[in-house]
Motif scaffolding. Structure first.
Motif, PDB file in Angstrom:
ATOM      1  N   ARG A 100       0.772  -1.152   0.021  1.00 34.37           N
ATOM      2  CA  ARG A 100      -0.348   0.003   0.052  1.00 34.37           C
ATOM      3  C   ARG A 100       0.824   1.246   0.025  1.00 34.37           C
ATOM      4  NH1 ARG A 100      -3.531  -2.893   3.854  1.00 34.37           N
ATOM      5  NH2 ARG A 100      -5.036  -3.878   2.572  1.00 34.37           N
ATOM      6  N   ALA A 101       1.957   1.051   0.481  1.00 38.79           N
ATOM      7  CA  ALA A 101       2.945   2.251   0.836  1.00 38.79           C
ATOM      8  C   ALA A 101       3.789   2.587  -0.444  1.00 38.79           C
ATOM      9  CB  ALA A 101       3.918   2.348   2.017  1.00 38.79           C
ATOM     10  N   PHE A 102       3.896   1.406  -1.290  1.00 30.84           N
ATOM     11  CA  PHE A 102       5.188   1.854  -2.353  1.00 30.84           C
ATOM     12  C   PHE A 102       4.566   1.389  -3.691  1.00 30.84           C
ATOM     13  CE2 PHE A 102       7.739   1.412   1.569  1.00 30.84           C
ATOM     14  CZ  PHE A 102       8.000   2.664   1.441  1.00 30.84           C
ATOM     15  N   TRP A 103       3.472   0.619  -3.847  1.00 31.45           N
ATOM     16  CA  TRP A 103       3.008   0.303  -5.119  1.00 31.45           C
ATOM     17  C   TRP A 103       1.838   1.209  -5.751  1.00 31.45           C
ATOM     18  CZ3 TRP A 103       1.590  -5.637  -4.816  1.00 31.45           C
ATOM     19  CH2 TRP A 103       2.882  -6.596  -4.842  1.00 31.45           C
ATOM     20  N   PRO A 104       1.838   1.487  -6.933  1.00 25.72           N
ATOM     21  CA  PRO A 104       2.940   0.995  -7.859  1.00 25.72           C
ATOM     22  C   PRO A 104       4.093   1.715  -7.477  1.00 25.72           C
ATOM     23  CG  PRO A 104       1.292   2.605  -8.982  1.00 25.72           C
ATOM     24  CD  PRO A 104       0.631   2.631  -7.435  1.00 25.72           C
ATOM     25  N   GLY A 105       5.177   1.099  -7.803  1.00 20.70           N
ATOM     26  CA  GLY A 105       6.484   1.608  -7.777  1.00 20.70           C
ATOM     27  C   GLY A 105       7.672   0.521  -7.803  1.00 20.70           C
ATOM     28  N   PRO A 106       8.804   1.239  -7.521  1.00 23.47           N
ATOM     29  CA  PRO A 106      10.058  -0.045  -7.722  1.00 23.47           C
ATOM     30  C   PRO A 106      10.485  -0.857  -6.457  1.00 23.47           C
ATOM     31  CG  PRO A 106      10.845   2.241  -7.533  1.00 23.47           C
ATOM     32  CD  PRO A 106       9.567   2.377  -7.300  1.00 23.47           C
ATOM     33  N   LEU A 107       9.277  -1.548  -6.135  1.00 23.44           N
ATOM     34  CA  LEU A 107       9.583  -2.319  -4.802  1.00 23.44           C
ATOM     35  C   LEU A 107       8.947  -3.779  -5.196  1.00 23.44           C
ATOM     36  CD1 LEU A 107      10.263  -2.920  -1.854  1.00 23.44           C
ATOM     37  CD2 LEU A 107       7.984  -2.392  -1.358  1.00 23.44           C
ATOM     38  N   SER A 108       9.877  -4.772  -5.176  1.00 25.36           N
ATOM     39  CA  SER A 108       9.449  -6.218  -5.374  1.00 25.36           C
ATOM     40  C   SER A 108       9.234  -6.831  -3.951  1.00 25.36           C
ATOM     41  CB  SER A 108      10.442  -6.808  -6.212  1.00 25.36           C
ATOM     42  OG  SER A 108      10.616  -6.295  -7.484  1.00 25.36           O
ATOM     43  N   LEU A 109       8.286  -7.745  -3.825  1.00 27.29           N
ATOM     44  CA  LEU A 109       7.894  -8.333  -2.376  1.00 27.29           C
ATOM     45  C   LEU A 109       8.142  -9.733  -2.665  1.00 27.29           C
ATOM     46  CD1 LEU A 109       4.633  -6.569  -1.210  1.00 27.29           C
ATOM     47  CD2 LEU A 109       7.257  -6.204  -0.561  1.00 27.29           C
ATOM     48  N   VAL A 110       8.866 -10.482  -1.922  1.00 28.63           N
ATOM     49  CA  VAL A 110       9.103 -11.922  -2.103  1.00 28.63           C
ATOM     50  C   VAL A 110       8.332 -12.729  -0.856  1.00 28.63           C
ATOM     51  CG1 VAL A 110      10.740 -13.973  -1.810  1.00 28.63           C
ATOM     52  CG2 VAL A 110      11.202 -11.743  -3.075  1.00 28.63           C
ATOM     53  N   LEU A 111       7.187 -13.433  -1.329  1.00 29.04           N
ATOM     54  CA  LEU A 111       6.499 -14.002  -0.380  1.00 29.04           C
ATOM     55  C   LEU A 111       6.201 -15.394  -0.848  1.00 29.04           C
ATOM     56  CD1 LEU A 111       4.030 -11.181  -0.637  1.00 29.04           C
ATOM     57  CD2 LEU A 111       5.164 -11.645   1.556  1.00 29.04           C
ATOM     58  N   PRO A 112       5.543 -16.214   0.318  1.00 22.26           N
ATOM     59  CA  PRO A 112       5.253 -17.651  -0.122  1.00 22.26           C
ATOM     60  C   PRO A 112       4.314 -17.670  -1.418  1.00 22.26           C
ATOM     61  CG  PRO A 112       4.846 -17.301   2.140  1.00 22.26           C
ATOM     62  CD  PRO A 112       5.147 -15.992   1.415  1.00 22.26           C
ATOM     63  N   LYS A 113       4.341 -18.412  -2.186  1.00 20.55           N
ATOM     64  CA  LYS A 113       3.709 -18.544  -3.551  1.00 20.55           C
ATOM     65  C   LYS A 113       2.256 -19.508  -3.662  1.00 20.55           C
ATOM     66  CE  LYS A 113       5.340 -22.367  -6.292  1.00 20.55           C
ATOM     67  NZ  LYS A 113       4.120 -22.697  -7.268  1.00 20.55           N
ATOM     68  N   ARG A 114       1.526 -18.936  -4.299  1.00 21.86           N
ATOM     69  CA  ARG A 114       0.281 -20.085  -4.170  1.00 21.86           C
ATOM     70  C   ARG A 114       0.632 -20.967  -5.367  1.00 21.86           C
ATOM     71  NH1 ARG A 114      -3.601 -17.943  -0.684  1.00 21.86           N
ATOM     72  NH2 ARG A 114      -3.780 -16.080  -0.184  1.00 21.86           N
ATOM     73  N   PRO A 115      -0.494 -21.952  -5.419  1.00 24.00           N
ATOM     74  CA  PRO A 115      -0.257 -23.204  -6.426  1.00 24.00           C
ATOM     75  C   PRO A 115      -0.195 -22.623  -8.026  1.00 24.00           C
ATOM     76  CG  PRO A 115      -1.671 -23.745  -4.584  1.00 24.00           C
ATOM     77  CD  PRO A 115      -1.436 -22.283  -4.401  1.00 24.00           C
ATOM     78  N   GLY A 116      -0.943 -21.740  -8.121  1.00 26.23           N
ATOM     79  CA  GLY A 116      -1.333 -21.335  -9.563  1.00 26.23           C
ATOM     80  C   GLY A 116       0.034 -20.916 -10.102  1.00 26.23           C
ATOM     81  N   VAL A 117       1.021 -20.453  -9.150  1.00 27.94           N
ATOM     82  CA  VAL A 117       2.332 -19.888 -10.141  1.00 27.94           C
ATOM     83  C   VAL A 117       3.197 -21.076 -10.491  1.00 27.94           C
ATOM     84  CG1 VAL A 117       4.570 -18.594  -9.700  1.00 27.94           C
ATOM     85  CG2 VAL A 117       2.190 -18.112  -8.439  1.00 27.94           C
ATOM     86  N   PRO A 118       3.498 -20.990 -11.814  1.00 32.19           N
ATOM     87  CA  PRO A 118       4.354 -22.038 -12.373  1.00 32.19           C
ATOM     88  C   PRO A 118       5.561 -22.260 -11.811  1.00 32.19           C
ATOM     89  CG  PRO A 118       3.333 -20.897 -14.146  1.00 32.19           C
ATOM     90  CD  PRO A 118       2.857 -20.168 -12.995  1.00 32.19           C
ATOM     91  N   ALA A 119       6.088 -23.481 -11.551  1.00 30.41           N
ATOM     92  CA  ALA A 119       7.561 -23.409 -10.870  1.00 30.41           C
ATOM     93  C   ALA A 119       8.541 -23.076 -11.841  1.00 30.41           C
ATOM     94  CB  ALA A 119       7.832 -25.138 -10.646  1.00 30.41           C
ATOM     95  N   ILE A 120       8.554 -23.005 -13.034  1.00 30.41           N
ATOM     96  CA  ILE A 120       9.589 -22.412 -13.920  1.00 30.41           C
ATOM     97  C   ILE A 120       9.761 -20.843 -13.517  1.00 30.41           C
ATOM     98  CG2 ILE A 120       8.155 -21.721 -15.944  1.00 30.41           C
ATOM     99  CD1 ILE A 120      10.383 -22.397 -17.658  1.00 30.41           C
ATOM    100  N   VAL A 121       8.653 -20.152 -12.964  1.00 31.31           N
ATOM    101  CA  VAL A 121       8.567 -18.705 -12.829  1.00 31.31           C
ATOM    102  C   VAL A 121       9.515 -18.320 -11.321  1.00 31.31           C
ATOM    103  CG1 VAL A 121       7.483 -16.659 -12.025  1.00 31.31           C
ATOM    104  CG2 VAL A 121       6.505 -18.026 -13.717  1.00 31.31           C
ATOM    105  N   THR A 122       9.553 -19.555 -10.413  1.00 30.65           N
ATOM    106  CA  THR A 122      10.142 -19.277  -9.121  1.00 30.65           C
ATOM    107  C   THR A 122      11.593 -20.001  -9.101  1.00 30.65           C
ATOM    108  OG1 THR A 122       9.001 -21.008  -8.123  1.00 30.65           O
ATOM    109  CG2 THR A 122       7.922 -19.167  -8.091  1.00 30.65           C
ATOM    110  N   SER A 123      11.899 -20.847 -10.110  1.00 24.34           N
ATOM    111  CA  SER A 123      12.885 -21.836 -10.207  1.00 24.34           C
ATOM    112  C   SER A 123      12.630 -22.791  -9.050  1.00 24.34           C
ATOM    113  CB  SER A 123      14.304 -20.916  -9.825  1.00 24.34           C
ATOM    114  OG  SER A 123      14.420 -19.986 -10.940  1.00 24.34           O
ATOM    115  N   GLY A 124      11.448 -23.067  -9.052  1.00 26.93           N
ATOM    116  CA  GLY A 124      11.181 -24.329  -7.964  1.00 26.93           C
ATOM    117  C   GLY A 124      11.037 -24.004  -6.688  1.00 26.93           C
ATOM    118  N   GLN A 125      11.359 -22.823  -6.348  1.00 24.60           N
ATOM    119  CA  GLN A 125      11.159 -22.242  -4.732  1.00 24.60           C
ATOM    120  C   GLN A 125       9.850 -22.046  -4.391  1.00 24.60           C
ATOM    121  OE1 GLN A 125      14.612 -19.241  -3.670  1.00 24.60           O
ATOM    122  NE2 GLN A 125      13.969 -18.580  -5.570  1.00 24.60           N
ATOM    123  N   ALA A 126       9.504 -22.177  -3.045  1.00 22.35           N
ATOM    124  CA  ALA A 126       8.177 -21.928  -2.447  1.00 22.35           C
ATOM    125  C   ALA A 126       7.893 -20.457  -2.333  1.00 22.35           C
ATOM    126  CB  ALA A 126       8.330 -22.533  -1.212  1.00 22.35           C
TER     127      ALA A 126
END
Ligand code: AMP
Ligand code: MG
Length: 332
Positions: free
Chosen positions: A86-112
């Motif tokens: 809420r504070a920084f989007w839209p903007g140059p901040l990427s948040l790393v969080l636990p993924k949901r199942p719909g995100v393909p493994a190739i996107v996260t290099s197999g990470q959770a």
């Protein structure tokens, strides 16, 4: 493959959004650098990103979304992550969080975990809205080379390897997003410095009554090749210095932080400048264009002045990229 460059007309934006939905790649401007976008929910489309960039499969992609609501479909947010979005989007901040199942493994290099960002660039936002899918988009350059901040930079590295480039002019920020791991909401980890500083993150959370520590040492299991010792690199060997000397060997390109006033310095053709005014904002915006221009001259070596102390979050981000750009090559 022929690469088409599109001006940002309404018809072109519709066409490019349709291409993305159809599983094709589109290079497009964001406020940080140009991204090479694919439908993040389509594993086959995302695989094309790795092929075009010659990117190793263990380098996860950042997924771009319109807003927090779209982001919550892809990752499990906690309160701290919501406050930051809420504070920084839209903007140059990427948040790393636990993924949901719909995100393909190739996107996260197999990470959770998955990295998510909502870009501020109006063209990136229009394409996201028209495509109606999240877009995985790493920088639109061959793996390991200097990131692109204009459509011409994208063509320099990827012409013939991708079908479409959307030309939106030069990027306003010029260095990649701040990446912060928010998996543990009490202990944030800045994985990559960018325009938004650790202090701004801490302040935004403190204002909402959240007290957190912000460190920078990645968890052991984190895959983050953007953090490799060598990345963002010109082909010409690069040396970093606090203060460069204006004269010297014509076979060595010299990149000054700030414009010099002496006539000899202005006349020399082996010299480049990151900022006329001494502002880190301007230096960040010109950094990659200057590195590319200097690299193209075929000097035996480059010498570059680091951002001075006191240049803020962008100074820190610039020095982070310069350190990696100067980093020892692991191969050849
Ligand atoms: P770029 O090539 O500029 O899009 O940046 C991609 C970088 O984001 C990667 O090299 C990683 O450093 C980082 N990244 C992406 N996804 C993750 C993740 N799930 N966990 C940690 N870092 C990530
Ligand atoms: Mg990159």
């Amino acid at each position: 493959m022929k690469t088409r460059v599109h001006p940002p007309t309404p018809a072109a934006l519709r066409r490019l959004a349709a291409a993305l939905r159809g599983g094709e790649l589109v290079a497009l401007p964001t406020e940080t650098v140009y991204g090479l976008a694919a439908n993040a929910l389509d594993a086959r489309a995302c695989r094309k990103i790795f092929t075009a960039k010659r990117r190793p499969a263990n380098d996860p992609l950042i997924v771009h979304v319109t807003d927090l609501r779209a982001a919550e479909q892809l990752a499990e947010f906690n309160d701290a992550a919501r406050i930051l979005a809420r504070a920084f989007w839209p903007g140059p901040l990427s948040l790393v969080l636990p993924k949901r199942p719909g995100v393909p493994a190739i996107v996260t290099s197999g990470q959770a975990t998955v990295a998510l960002r909502s870009p501020a660039h109006p063209l990136a936002r229009r394409i996201l809205r028209l495509a109606r899918v999240p877009l995985a988009a790493p920088s639109a350059n061959p793996f390991g080379y200097v990131s692109p901040t204009t459509a011409a930079h994208v063509l320099d590295g990827l012409a013939g390897r991708i079908p479409h480039v959307l030309d939106g002019g030069a990027c306003a920020v010029g260095v990649e997003s701040t990446i912060v791991d928010v998996t543990d909401p009490r202990r944030l980890i800045v994985l990559r410095p960018g325009a938004i500083s650790a202090r701004e993150l801490r302040n935004a959370l403190a204002q909402r009554g959240e007290s957190v520590t912000v460190g920078s040492k990645p968890r052991e299991q984190t895959l983050a090749p953007g953090l490799l010792d060598q990345h963002y690199s010109p082909h010409t060997p690069l040396n970093l210095v606090a203060h460069a000397k204006p004269k010297g060997d014509p076979n060595v390109g010299v990149i000054f932080w700030r414009k010099r006033r002496s006539r000899a310095a202005r006349a020399a053709t082996n010299q480049f400048v990151l900022t006329e005014s001494g502002s880190a904002t301007e230096a960040a915006r010109t950094l990659y264009a200057v590195l590319r221009a200097a690299d193209a001259r075929g000097f035996a070596a480059l010498v570059c002045e680091k951002a001075p102390a006191g240049a803020g979050a962008l100074g820190e981000a610039i020095n982070d990229r310069l350190r990696r750009a100067a980093g020892k090559r692991r191969r050849g």
